[in-house]
Design a protein around this motif. Sequence first.
Motif, mmCIF file in Angstrom:
data_model
loop_
_atom_site.group_PDB
_atom_site.id
_atom_site.type_symbol
_atom_site.label_atom_id
_atom_site.label_comp_id
_atom_site.label_asym_id
_atom_site.label_seq_id
_atom_site.Cartn_x
_atom_site.Cartn_y
_atom_site.Cartn_z
ATOM 1 N N LEU A 1 -0.753 -1.720 -2.087
ATOM 2 C CA LEU A 1 -0.820 -1.192 -0.731
ATOM 3 C C LEU A 1 0.447 -0.437 -0.392
ATOM 4 O O LEU A 1 1.559 -0.911 -0.680
ATOM 5 N N ASP A 2 0.284 0.712 0.183
ATOM 6 C CA ASP A 2 1.432 1.475 0.680
ATOM 7 C C ASP A 2 2.083 0.671 1.808
ATOM 8 O O ASP A 2 1.420 0.226 2.739
ATOM 9 N N SER A 3 3.360 0.483 1.751
ATOM 10 C CA SER A 3 4.063 -0.339 2.742
ATOM 11 C C SER A 3 4.390 0.411 4.041
ATOM 12 O O SER A 3 5.020 -0.145 4.938
ATOM 13 N N SER A 4 3.970 1.646 4.144
ATOM 14 C CA SER A 4 4.262 2.422 5.347
ATOM 15 C C SER A 4 3.674 1.742 6.582
ATOM 16 O O SER A 4 2.575 1.173 6.537
ATOM 17 N N THR B 1 -4.690 -3.758 5.239
ATOM 18 C CA THR B 1 -3.893 -4.954 4.910
ATOM 19 C C THR B 1 -4.674 -5.831 3.964
ATOM 20 O O THR B 1 -5.899 -5.737 3.832
ATOM 21 N N GLU B 2 -3.932 -6.706 3.285
ATOM 22 C CA GLU B 2 -4.564 -7.672 2.385
ATOM 23 C C GLU B 2 -4.505 -9.046 3.034
ATOM 24 O O GLU B 2 -3.449 -9.518 3.434
#
Length: 229
Positions: free
Chosen positions: A15-18, A24-25
Amino acid sequence: MAGACGRTYRIDPKLDSSSCNALTETASGLLVPRATVTGIAPGGAVSTERSVDVDVTPPAAGACPENWTVGARLTPVFGSRIAGMADLRTSAQGQQVVLPNSQVLLPEPGVYRLTAHLFAVATWNFNGRHIASITALWVNTTTNAFAPGSPRWVILHDQPGTVNPETGLKSIGGNAVAEALVTITAPTTYEIRALRATADGGALANANLQHYLTGGIPQQGIMWQKVSD
């Protein structure tokens, strides 16, 4: 997934942390937040309320894609009434007299246009010069302050000479429109008030001049409408 020689591999999502990433997971899987749209109703210059209704129609359950329909309706508050008659015969000169049934409650913050169609009459049965006037104006009932720009002469009459007593009662009528724009921050009531004046006729003129003001003849009456938040 199954690999060579019966081995199993687990591939974790990346997942891109932006902060702008809505995906979300969670413990039960990936989650994408769902957006819903809500309309706004009229009522105020501050907060989400306006003099425009914004209507939102959601998509059908399970629709793909989800199409939302959004529309707007202009919904300013307004009202009208027919006022009664103010009898100014016994009022002192310059004394404000309330026109019956002229009160209007402006229900929410904003800018309003106040309009009053008024008719007045003065009568007399004496000889000699006199001046008669009737003035009307919009007044805030809480502060007793008049609405700027609203005062109007409904009658201003100058009788310069002698009246023939054999012809009986004399009278003069007139009409005017008293208007104003007022800005309020909370529910406020306004009303029409009238006052009379006489001059040059002495005690006899003041005693015999009869003044009346009405907002019900010729049935045009009192109106108000919100014009802006």
